[in-house]
Design a protein around this motif. Structure first.
Motif, PDB file in Angstrom:
ATOM      1  N   HIS A 188       8.985  -7.559  -7.868  1.00  0.00           N
ATOM      2  CA  HIS A 188       8.678  -6.422  -8.687  1.00  0.00           C
ATOM      3  C   HIS A 188       9.317  -5.029  -9.375  1.00  0.00           C
ATOM      4  O   HIS A 188       8.642  -4.694  -9.489  1.00  0.00           O
ATOM      5  N   GLN A 189      10.893  -5.301  -8.708  1.00  0.00           N
ATOM      6  CA  GLN A 189      11.128  -4.430  -9.493  1.00  0.00           C
ATOM      7  C   GLN A 189      11.771  -3.610 -10.856  1.00  0.00           C
ATOM      8  O   GLN A 189      11.718  -2.964 -11.138  1.00  0.00           O
ATOM      9  N   ASN A 190      12.089  -5.278 -11.844  1.00  0.00           N
ATOM     10  CA  ASN A 190      11.123  -5.043 -12.900  1.00  0.00           C
ATOM     11  C   ASN A 190       9.845  -5.205 -13.451  1.00  0.00           C
ATOM     12  O   ASN A 190       9.724  -5.574 -14.602  1.00  0.00           O
ATOM     13  N   SER A 191       9.405  -5.003 -12.989  1.00  0.00           N
ATOM     14  CA  SER A 191       7.895  -4.651 -13.259  1.00  0.00           C
ATOM     15  C   SER A 191       6.994  -3.558 -13.291  1.00  0.00           C
ATOM     16  O   SER A 191       8.012  -2.397 -12.573  1.00  0.00           O
ATOM     17  N   ASP A 192       5.855  -3.310 -13.857  1.00  0.00           N
ATOM     18  CA  ASP A 192       5.759  -2.046 -13.805  1.00  0.00           C
ATOM     19  C   ASP A 192       4.636  -1.245 -12.849  1.00  0.00           C
ATOM     20  O   ASP A 192       4.436  -0.329 -12.998  1.00  0.00           O
ATOM     21  N   ARG A 193       4.852  -2.539 -11.730  1.00  0.00           N
ATOM     22  CA  ARG A 193       4.484  -2.071 -10.340  1.00  0.00           C
ATOM     23  C   ARG A 193       6.078  -1.052  -9.473  1.00  0.00           C
ATOM     24  O   ARG A 193       5.671  -0.761  -8.476  1.00  0.00           O
ATOM     25  N   ALA A 194       7.396  -1.385  -9.735  1.00  0.00           N
ATOM     26  CA  ALA A 194       8.339  -0.549  -9.583  1.00  0.00           C
ATOM     27  C   ALA A 194       8.013   0.374  -8.238  1.00  0.00           C
ATOM     28  O   ALA A 194       8.333   0.988  -7.416  1.00  0.00           O
ATOM     29  N   ALA A 195       7.122   1.523  -8.684  1.00  0.00           N
ATOM     30  CA  ALA A 195       7.471   3.270  -8.244  1.00  0.00           C
ATOM     31  C   ALA A 195       6.876   2.537  -7.157  1.00  0.00           C
ATOM     32  O   ALA A 195       5.933   3.488  -6.156  1.00  0.00           O
ATOM     33  N   GLU A 235      -3.935  -3.795   2.363  1.00  0.00           N
ATOM     34  CA  GLU A 235      -4.046  -2.141   1.536  1.00  0.00           C
ATOM     35  C   GLU A 235      -2.652  -1.867   1.321  1.00  0.00           C
ATOM     36  O   GLU A 235      -2.965  -0.728   0.737  1.00  0.00           O
ATOM     37  N   LEU A 236      -1.605  -2.178   2.957  1.00  0.00           N
ATOM     38  CA  LEU A 236      -0.800  -1.414   2.708  1.00  0.00           C
ATOM     39  C   LEU A 236       0.431  -1.272   0.841  1.00  0.00           C
ATOM     40  O   LEU A 236       0.815  -0.481   0.435  1.00  0.00           O
ATOM     41  N   ALA A 237       0.047  -2.312   0.516  1.00  0.00           N
ATOM     42  CA  ALA A 237       0.350  -3.146  -0.551  1.00  0.00           C
ATOM     43  C   ALA A 237      -0.306  -2.887  -1.868  1.00  0.00           C
ATOM     44  O   ALA A 237      -0.098  -3.057  -3.018  1.00  0.00           O
ATOM     45  N   ASN A 238      -1.666  -1.612  -1.646  1.00  0.00           N
ATOM     46  CA  ASN A 238      -2.520  -1.233  -3.121  1.00  0.00           C
ATOM     47  C   ASN A 238      -2.099  -1.224  -3.825  1.00  0.00           C
ATOM     48  O   ASN A 238      -1.071  -0.056  -4.120  1.00  0.00           O
ATOM     49  N   GLY A 271     -14.475  -6.617  11.972  1.00  0.00           N
ATOM     50  CA  GLY A 271     -15.212  -5.182  12.525  1.00  0.00           C
ATOM     51  C   GLY A 271     -15.785  -4.463  11.548  1.00  0.00           C
ATOM     52  O   GLY A 271     -16.853  -3.252  12.007  1.00  0.00           O
ATOM     53  N   GLU A 272     -15.449  -4.346  10.665  1.00  0.00           N
ATOM     54  CA  GLU A 272     -16.004  -3.684   8.825  1.00  0.00           C
ATOM     55  C   GLU A 272     -17.349  -4.407   7.706  1.00  0.00           C
ATOM     56  O   GLU A 272     -16.593  -6.382   8.215  1.00  0.00           O
ATOM     57  N   GLY A 273     -17.692  -4.264   7.652  1.00  0.00           N
ATOM     58  CA  GLY A 273     -18.603  -5.342   6.425  1.00  0.00           C
ATOM     59  C   GLY A 273     -18.905  -4.931   5.253  1.00  0.00           C
ATOM     60  O   GLY A 273     -19.211  -5.888   4.414  1.00  0.00           O
ATOM     61  N   LYS A 274     -18.207  -3.565   5.212  1.00  0.00           N
ATOM     62  CA  LYS A 274     -17.875  -3.567   3.486  1.00  0.00           C
ATOM     63  C   LYS A 274     -16.567  -3.894   3.108  1.00  0.00           C
ATOM     64  O   LYS A 274     -15.620  -3.274   3.631  1.00  0.00           O
ATOM     65  N   PRO A 275     -16.510  -4.303   1.703  1.00  0.00           N
ATOM     66  CA  PRO A 275     -14.893  -5.050   0.844  1.00  0.00           C
ATOM     67  C   PRO A 275     -14.191  -3.488   0.988  1.00  0.00           C
ATOM     68  O   PRO A 275     -15.266  -2.871  -0.005  1.00  0.00           O
ATOM     69  N   ARG A 276     -13.037  -4.035   0.064  1.00  0.00           N
ATOM     70  CA  ARG A 276     -12.209  -2.979   0.045  1.00  0.00           C
ATOM     71  C   ARG A 276     -12.255  -3.191  -1.130  1.00  0.00           C
ATOM     72  O   ARG A 276     -11.046  -4.639  -0.983  1.00  0.00           O
ATOM     73  N   PRO A 277     -12.035  -3.167  -2.208  1.00  0.00           N
ATOM     74  CA  PRO A 277     -11.261  -3.192  -3.343  1.00  0.00           C
ATOM     75  C   PRO A 277      -9.480  -4.000  -3.654  1.00  0.00           C
ATOM     76  O   PRO A 277      -9.279  -2.861  -3.159  1.00  0.00           O
ATOM     77  N   LEU A 278      -8.723  -4.858  -3.635  1.00  0.00           N
ATOM     78  CA  LEU A 278      -7.526  -4.207  -4.068  1.00  0.00           C
ATOM     79  C   LEU A 278      -6.875  -4.694  -5.255  1.00  0.00           C
ATOM     80  O   LEU A 278      -7.704  -5.479  -6.386  1.00  0.00           O
ATOM     81  N   ASN A 279      -5.995  -4.338  -5.484  1.00  0.00           N
ATOM     82  CA  ASN A 279      -4.969  -4.353  -6.875  1.00  0.00           C
ATOM     83  C   ASN A 279      -3.989  -4.586  -6.404  1.00  0.00           C
ATOM     84  O   ASN A 279      -3.063  -4.145  -6.852  1.00  0.00           O
ATOM     85  N   VAL A 280      -3.408  -6.132  -6.148  1.00  0.00           N
ATOM     86  CA  VAL A 280      -1.915  -6.422  -5.596  1.00  0.00           C
ATOM     87  C   VAL A 280      -1.420  -7.524  -5.973  1.00  0.00           C
ATOM     88  O   VAL A 280      -2.779  -8.421  -6.801  1.00  0.00           O
ATOM     89  N   ARG A 281      -0.483  -7.342  -6.582  1.00  0.00           N
ATOM     90  CA  ARG A 281       0.613  -8.297  -7.038  1.00  0.00           C
ATOM     91  C   ARG A 281       0.727  -9.729  -6.216  1.00  0.00           C
ATOM     92  O   ARG A 281       1.367  -9.515  -4.981  1.00  0.00           O
TER      93      ARG A 281
END
Length: 448
Positions: A188-195, A235-238, A271-281
């Protein structure tokens, strides 16, 4: 009076405690947060940088075993390692607080507290948090990570460095304590997602009842205690990385739900029917043989291939013989810095026994023993007794000789295969040339 620039969080299910602590602390610290629902702590930590948490140990009426507090302590230290935790406990329950200290709590305070002592303790904890965050900023230069000289670990880190630059899913394999969490964080720290967020989830600790709500989140009213809309770990990791540890422990019926999220790259809260998009490694880890579990139909084949774009195996310490002493010194320096112990060193006998010990718990066991030794040692010298190794069975004492016999035969086979080319034989065995030479000398191989 000038306030200290710090954020303090108080977690307790009693409103009078929350009110009283806030009144005391707000005179001395800039930001005070209170939380009556401990389950919300991860969400709050995702939204705010918290320096110090004052954490009550008990939340169930009629129970005072502190199990909830211990669980929350682990959650806080996992999600926000630089947040310093002070445990709050009643007189007579100090044993549980001491257990918390072993698991990473900074200190504890008895209720009802003395206001002056509380302020002084929190100020000290703020200083510790600042120190931890300062050390965290050094990660980028690689000094935070110990790699080693063994061929197997060098290969693992070289592969990790390459895959870190991509968005590929990674499966980390290895025995307990071999450093899978550290490797995931390194990627993670050496990826472009480090921040962006790095969220660790111990899947082995999630039972069936909370698996979906913890990972996928839930809407208000989805179940009895669902009082507010709450995001899950995905979601917290998005935009960042989610590390799913012990994935081999997930039951088949929950594997299907996990696979759906990974395939569709979206999550639907309970409890929801609407999906939320994710951008997670996705980084996963296990000490299980997933190929074998897949063949036995205990692990879904489609999930296995979804998480296994790149596979990295972390070797046990017994296969990293040349790394044990420098790793022990690295961990000794780390613990000495943590406890402010100054410059420490091992005595000769301690180092000898460190190299001889079997280390079935691998790096985790080594680190735990060294931390204990730093606390106990006198005159800045760590002894075998400090490490609690004087009564341990070492690797040389093998009652039936089977392990040594297998190792000798394996080395002989590799040497014969490559006509005693040491470099090629060492590479096949996952050893350095020096480690292979030591084993050849031990088994008297190659002597005419």
């Amino acid at each position: 009076m000038k306030k200290t620039q710090a954020s303090i969080l108080v977690i307790d299910d009693k409103e009078d405690i929350l009110f009283a602590s806030k009144m005391v602390l707000k005179k001395h610290f800039e930001h005070i947060y209170t939380l009556a629902e401990p389950k919300k702590v991860v969400n709050l930590l995702a939204e705010h940088t918290i320096d110090v948490v004052l954490l009550d140990m008990n939340y169930r009426v009629g129970f005072d075993d502190g199990k909830e507090g211990i669980y929350l302590l682990k959650e806080i230290k996992t999600f926000s390692p630089n947040t310093v935790v002070i445990l709050m406990t009643a007189f007579g329950k100090v044993e549980t607080a001491v257990e918390g200290l072993k698991l990473g709590a900074f200190d504890y305070i008895l209720k009802p507290w003395d206001n002056d002592k509380l302020i002084e303790l929190v100020k000290t904890a703020v200083g510790e948090s600042r120190k931890e965050r300062k050390q965290e900023t050094k990660k980028g230069d690689g000094s935070h990570y110990f790699t080693g000289e063994s061929l197997a670990i060098k290969k693992a880190y070289a592969l990790a460095g390459k895959v870190a630059k991509t968005g590929a899913n990674v499966l980390l394999l290895g025995e307990n304590g071999t450093g899978k969490y550290v490797m995931a964080n390194y990627i993670h720290q050496n990826s472009d997602r480090a921040a962006q967020p790095f969220v660790h989830v111990d899947l082995g600790s999630l039972n069936d009842n909370i698996f979906e709500s913890e990972l996928f989140g839930y809407a208000r009213g989805a179940f009895t205690d669902a009082r507010t809309d709450t995001p899950g770990r995905f979601e917290l990791a998005n935009n960042g990385t989610i590390f799913l540890d012990e994935i081999g422990n997930v039951p088949l019926h929950l594997q299907a739900k996990l696979l759906q999220v990974l395939q569709n790259k979206q999550v639907t809260r309970l409890g929801e029917g609407k999906p939320r998009p994710l951008n997670v490694r996705i980084i996963t880890a296990t000490n299980s043989n997933l190929k074998e579990q897949t063949a036995l139909k205990n692990f879904r084949e489609d999930l296995y291939y979804r998480i296994n774009t790149m596979e990295i195996t972390l070797p046990p310490l017994r296969e990293r013989e040349e790394d044990i002493v420098p790793l022990a010194q690295f961990l000794l320096d780390k613990m000495a810095d943590k406890y402010g112990s100054g410059v420490l060193a091992f005595d000769t006998e301690a180092l000898k026994n460190v190299t001889r010990h079997a280390w079935s718990g691998n790096i985790r066991e080594l680190e735990n023993r060294i931390e204990r030794a730093v606390i106990l040692c006198d005159n800045n010298i760590v002894t075998t007794a400090d490490l609690d190794l004087d009564k341990i069975t070492f690797t040389e004492t093998n009652d039936d000789g089977q392990l040594s016999g297998v190792e000798r035969a394996t080395i002989e086979k590799a040497l014969q295969k490559y006509n005693h080319n040491i470099s090629k034989a060492a590479e096949e065995l996952g050893l350095s040339r020096a480690a292979l030479y030591r084993r050849m000398d031990k088994y008297e191989l190659g002597k005419n």
